[in-house]
Design a protein around this motif. Structure first.
Motif, mmCIF file in Angstrom:
data_model
loop_
_atom_site.group_PDB
_atom_site.id
_atom_site.type_symbol
_atom_site.label_atom_id
_atom_site.label_comp_id
_atom_site.label_asym_id
_atom_site.label_seq_id
_atom_site.Cartn_x
_atom_site.Cartn_y
_atom_site.Cartn_z
ATOM 1 N N SER A 66 0.826 -1.209 0.000
ATOM 2 C CA SER A 66 0.000 0.000 0.000
ATOM 3 C C SER A 66 0.861 1.260 0.000
ATOM 4 C CB SER A 66 -0.924 0.023 1.215
ATOM 5 O OG SER A 66 -1.830 -1.052 1.152
ATOM 6 N N ARG A 68 3.435 1.837 -1.501
ATOM 7 C CA ARG A 68 3.920 2.163 -2.849
ATOM 8 C C ARG A 68 2.870 2.877 -3.693
ATOM 9 N NH1 ARG A 68 6.579 -3.505 -4.904
ATOM 10 N NH2 ARG A 68 8.086 -3.788 -3.214
ATOM 11 N N TYR A 69 1.625 2.810 -3.272
ATOM 12 C CA TYR A 69 0.533 3.350 -4.094
ATOM 13 C C TYR A 69 -0.202 4.445 -3.328
ATOM 14 C CZ TYR A 69 1.608 -0.668 -6.996
ATOM 15 O OH TYR A 69 2.263 -1.578 -7.796
ATOM 16 N N LYS A 70 0.558 5.395 -2.850
ATOM 17 C CA LYS A 70 -0.049 6.470 -2.060
ATOM 18 C C LYS A 70 0.074 7.837 -2.710
ATOM 19 C CE LYS A 70 -0.669 6.269 2.333
ATOM 20 N NZ LYS A 70 -0.585 6.144 3.814
ATOM 21 N N ASN A 71 0.651 7.890 -3.885
ATOM 22 C CA ASN A 71 0.736 9.178 -4.569
ATOM 23 C C ASN A 71 -0.583 9.436 -5.300
ATOM 24 O OD1 ASN A 71 1.293 11.434 -6.060
ATOM 25 N ND2 ASN A 71 2.677 10.381 -7.493
ATOM 26 N N SER A 72 -1.256 10.519 -4.948
ATOM 27 C CA SER A 72 -2.574 10.773 -5.536
ATOM 28 C C SER A 72 -2.537 11.874 -6.596
ATOM 29 C CB SER A 72 -3.579 11.150 -4.439
ATOM 30 O OG SER A 72 -3.120 12.298 -3.755
ATOM 31 N N LYS A 73 -1.329 12.236 -7.034
ATOM 32 C CA LYS A 73 -1.240 13.322 -8.017
ATOM 33 C C LYS A 73 -1.060 12.782 -9.426
ATOM 34 C CE LYS A 73 0.436 16.756 -4.787
ATOM 35 N NZ LYS A 73 1.645 17.164 -4.076
ATOM 36 N N ILE A 74 -1.755 13.368 -10.365
ATOM 37 C CA ILE A 74 -1.569 13.029 -11.773
ATOM 38 C C ILE A 74 -0.475 13.943 -12.312
ATOM 39 C CG2 ILE A 74 -2.627 12.974 -14.074
ATOM 40 C CD1 ILE A 74 -5.349 12.627 -12.626
ATOM 41 N N SER A 75 0.546 13.337 -12.876
ATOM 42 C CA SER A 75 1.650 14.133 -13.397
ATOM 43 C C SER A 75 1.179 14.988 -14.571
ATOM 44 C CB SER A 75 2.768 13.195 -13.835
ATOM 45 O OG SER A 75 3.700 13.885 -14.612
ATOM 46 N N GLN B 146 -5.599 3.779 -5.623
ATOM 47 C CA GLN B 146 -4.754 4.910 -6.007
ATOM 48 C C GLN B 146 -5.345 5.664 -7.199
ATOM 49 O OE1 GLN B 146 -0.929 4.054 -7.820
ATOM 50 N NE2 GLN B 146 -0.028 5.888 -6.912
ATOM 51 N N ILE B 167 -6.421 7.321 1.060
ATOM 52 C CA ILE B 167 -6.124 6.631 -0.203
ATOM 53 C C ILE B 167 -6.040 5.117 -0.036
ATOM 54 C CG2 ILE B 167 -3.609 6.992 -0.026
ATOM 55 C CD1 ILE B 167 -3.611 7.450 -3.100
#
Lengths: 542, 542
Positions: A66, A68-75, B146, B167
């Motif tokens: 989990s 590893r999958y905590k970035n909620s921003k779209i590049s 995510q 998240i």
């Protein structure tokens, strides 16, 4: 700085030229070769992994994953090219996904699928048709009608004349594709609700005026649906969604073979008729392949009761339906041809990829009860399939099922069905031979349940008081919960677990095994049982 | 007779050996090469066709096509090998399917998709994970959370702390994937219904006891949902399914720009509050991209009204949602961040293949109102995504959307969004320049409507009596119906048609154009308008 100095990063900046390129047919050989190469990686890179890993490994805990999958921003800029995405999925995702294709994965109704299914699904994506309307599907809508008729015919065995009349008649609806069995069951009860609470006098129908007005117009306080206590939870959910109330989806006790107890069913009906005049029985559901035990309710008897009382008879054959293609075992489903509606899942025993629920109706006009029209599509008089359908836009999965029927033939599916049923039978015999285990439900189809029940506890249980029996069951339950978890975490094989309700005793935790992989044989099953014995002996044996 | 004499037919008889082979990784090079070759055919064979054909051709009538698909029998033996199935689809199906990828196909919300989407969808099929439960998806469930958070963040722009907290928290639900926008809207109203009619005193909630009991417990006769008259028909359908009654999905008139008329909305609310004490307003729906006109309701004003009256505010952004990724145009959706729930479709302006509806909620706990549990999966306390979800089994489409966001970046999507909006603007200007046409709804996003309105009739109409105006409108409607049909049948290009209701005049038939293909430019649009003029001049000009 020359552009080439910036290197790969340049290519990853979204610009109009590269964007247009991804929408058009590449003309140069290098681009085409690359796109094919990616497909090769997908076909074999993923499967190379799948050969290695089994089950739900504990290599990385959920918590670690989990993180590893905590970035909620779209590049803002592209982060990866397709090649890197594929590499990432093969290296980072697949190893932590679940290898549902392993012959040691015998715990759920998700399985290995034949290689060709991946190609067929790719065709669906490449054509990207939308069968909601003819204008975005044309021949695919026509093909869908044909595929629906083919399965309808396996269920209802109507005459040639019947199918000639209805198969391509836009006024007829033999069935409908939906995403899964839950939506198929929902559609069945939705249609049943609307067909019963139809317009009369000032009342314009339940669809238009709602449940409260419907009950009032027909002089009822509530309506109920009767289903075996082993019914899938989606039936309760459908009751909740439809405004019937899920408390009105009433469980009927099962007999010792886990089939609906017809005496209990009749008791409930009599009780309702004699004591609660305000209650309408809207439908009775017969299960053809219960989720937890694979058992089949007495469909013929249920159909007679439904006929007598003019009640909608729904058969939930999400699991067992494809057994109709087995000449050897189709008799197990006898009576299904009398059902007013039947649920079948393609992503279960038709071995299709996810996303193919189906609902069938005996009466080709009954789906008129849920028809919708709009001004821009599905206009009255059009042939758009979206007129009578729970969903709007959806994928053309009939292309997959229709092609699979051609590739496999009924005979090919029969081999798979028979293998599942017969292997489950051997499995049951093997369990009986082993003292540590107890067979709980014998497989009628290809699902069975069993549990670890150590001999010393069996003996104690037989002579124990009510309280002692209860205590022993709880102790045994805890053993089974732990062994199941440890086996799952060891990652070699996977059997699921469930809890069966028993009217005369405490709830019982059991292993639940689903045999739907042609590579799963009795040797593998013995290995799985051996492993369970080892776990028990090393951790729990006193 | 030696086996080889029997020839190909032998291979097509279903037998256990061939059957097992299709489930396992082929080890020999020839088999692997063949499987890759098939993928090449699918990738380019289908697209070679798609380059040639456009729109919905009339080469073969529906009746002729239908005749080919009237066999309802499933063959006992296999009929085709995969190679023949692919050939058949390329040669017999694709030419009669609809080329939704053509830049001349500007009639519906189904479009060209980038090449890489086909690869991503293939990965989903090859892995065949089922996110209903962790035991059949593991990391894919985590990835899904995510991806949902990424889109949630674009809508609601909460703090880093908010997303860190929710998240990967199994108790929080930021949204859910469903098959399409219809099911997303259904989920939104289902949640809104249950959140309002929650348990109190003896009443255990609408989900458990049904709509009639709910209204009684809360002292209402009915509940209603208010939505612009341009709302998608799925909202009426949701009202019907949920037992609210689709007559209680009340249309609100639009203003001259096709946006919900806020004065009319307030009138309806006042009227309900003053005159029908038995009516509860359950939700107000604001549209962000109306299906027929692409228009966006005044979301901020609707949110204020909802806040004032404590009404659930649902935004149907199935179409317009992805415009949030455009820095240039996201302001058009201002107010959406105040919606309690938001629908967005991935298979529309995220350019994904069919089958990606999404529903988002501002409150990460509100989906508890629709939670279900079972004994074999989605047990209380588990992290299974199926606990709070309309559907059960479903494909792992988050893999497609998540990867697409990485490949495109927000910037890539912005280019597509901006191109659609700006091309639609040029289109509108072009229509204004041409005397034969009338622009009916100016594009706020990338959808516009217009019609043929010959100048002589325009002049007559302006000075006509009510009856004459009505007659002229009907005459003009008929012209537009016929020109649209003839253009569609000519097969070169496709613009859809719809009928717009007008309160002060007769219903108006219009061309409806959806610009969502980066290859569609103003030159192509001029060709399409030219063709419409030609059809009119040759067939209808007096």
């Amino acid at each position: 700085m020359k552009q080439t100095d910036i290197g790969e990063k340049t290519e990853l900046v979204a610009n109009w030229q590269t964007l247009q390129r991804i929408f058009i047919q590449p003309e140069n050989k290098a681009a085409r070769t690359a796109l094919v190469k990616y497909m090769e990686q997908i076909l074999f890179g993923l499967h190379d992994f799948l050969k290695k890993h089994v089950g739900i490994t504990r290599e990385l805990s959920l918590e670690t994953l989990s993180e590893r999958y905590k970035n909620s921003k779209i590049s803002r800029n592209p982060e990866k090219k397709l090649a890197d995405v594929i590499k990432g999925i093969i290296e980072d995702i697949a190893p932590h996904a679940v290898n549902v294709a392993s012959p040691y994965f015998i715990g759920h109704m998700t399985s290995a699928i034949p290689f060709f299914m991946v190609h067929l699904q790719t065709i669906v994506a490449a054509l990207n048709q939308n069968p909601v309307k003819l204008e975005t599907s044309k021949v695919v809508s026509i093909l869908e009608r044909q595929v629906l008729a083919k399965i309808h015919r396996k269920i209802y065995r109507m005459t040639d004349e019947f199918y000639d009349r209805h198969i391509q008649n836009p006024d007829s609806t033999l069935g409908s594709f939906v995403n899964d069995g839950t939506l198929a069951n929902l559609t069945a009860l939705w249609v049943a609700r609307n067909a019963f609470f139809k317009p009369k006098d000032d009342f314009t129908g339940v669809e238009e005026q709602g449940m409260a007005a419907a009950l009032q117009a027909y002089g009822y306080k509530r309506c109920v649906v009767l289903v075996s206590q082993l019914g899938h939870y989606s039936l309760r959910k459908a009751g909740g969604i439809l405004g019937i109330g899920n408390a009105n989806i009433i469980p009927v006790e099962v007999d010792k073979n886990s089939r609906m107890n017809i005496n209990k069913l009749q008791d409930i009906i009599s009780n309702i008729q004699n004591n609660s005049s305000g209650t309408k029985i809207l439908a009775i559901v017969g299960i053809a392949g219960a989720t937890e035990t694979g058992t089949i309710d007495p469909l013929n008897k249920i159909s007679e009761i439904c006929k007598e009382h003019k009640i909608h008879f729904h058969a939930d054959a999400a699991w067992g339906g494809p057994a109709l293609l087995s000449e050897k075992y189709k008799h197990l489903l006898l009576g299904i041809e009398k059902a007013d509606s039947v649920t079948i899942d393609g992503h279960k025993q038709f071995y299709m990829p996810m996303g193919c629920g189906m609902i069938y109706f005996k009466n080709p006009s009954i789906m008129d009860a849920i028809a919708y029209h709009a001004a821009y599509v599905i206009r009255p008089g059009s042939v758009d399939l979206g007129i009578r359908s729970l969903e709007g836009s959806r994928a053309a999965v009939s292309l997959v099922l229709g092609s699979a029927l051609e590739i496999m033939g009924a005979g090919g599916y029969e081999l798979l069905i028979n293998h599942g049923i017969e292997t489950a039978g051997y499995f049951a015999e093997e369990i009986k031979k082993r003292n540590l285990f107890e067979l709980v439900t014998y497989p009628q189809l290809n699902i069975l349940t069993y549990r670890i029940f150590p001999e010393d506890l069996k003996i104690k249980w037989q002579t124990g008081s009510m309280q002692e029996k209860k205590d022993i069951t709880q102790q045994v339950n805890q053993i089974n919960i732990n062994v199941q978890r440890l086996q799952r975490e060891a990652g070699k094989s996977f059997v699921s677990r469930t809890t069966l309700k028993r009217t005369d005793q405490a709830d019982m935790v059991v292993f639940r095994s689903v045999i739907m992989n042609p590579m799963t044989n009795i040797d593998i099953i013995c290995e799985i049982l051996d492993e369970q014995e080892e776990i028990y002996n090393s951790q729990f044996k006193i």
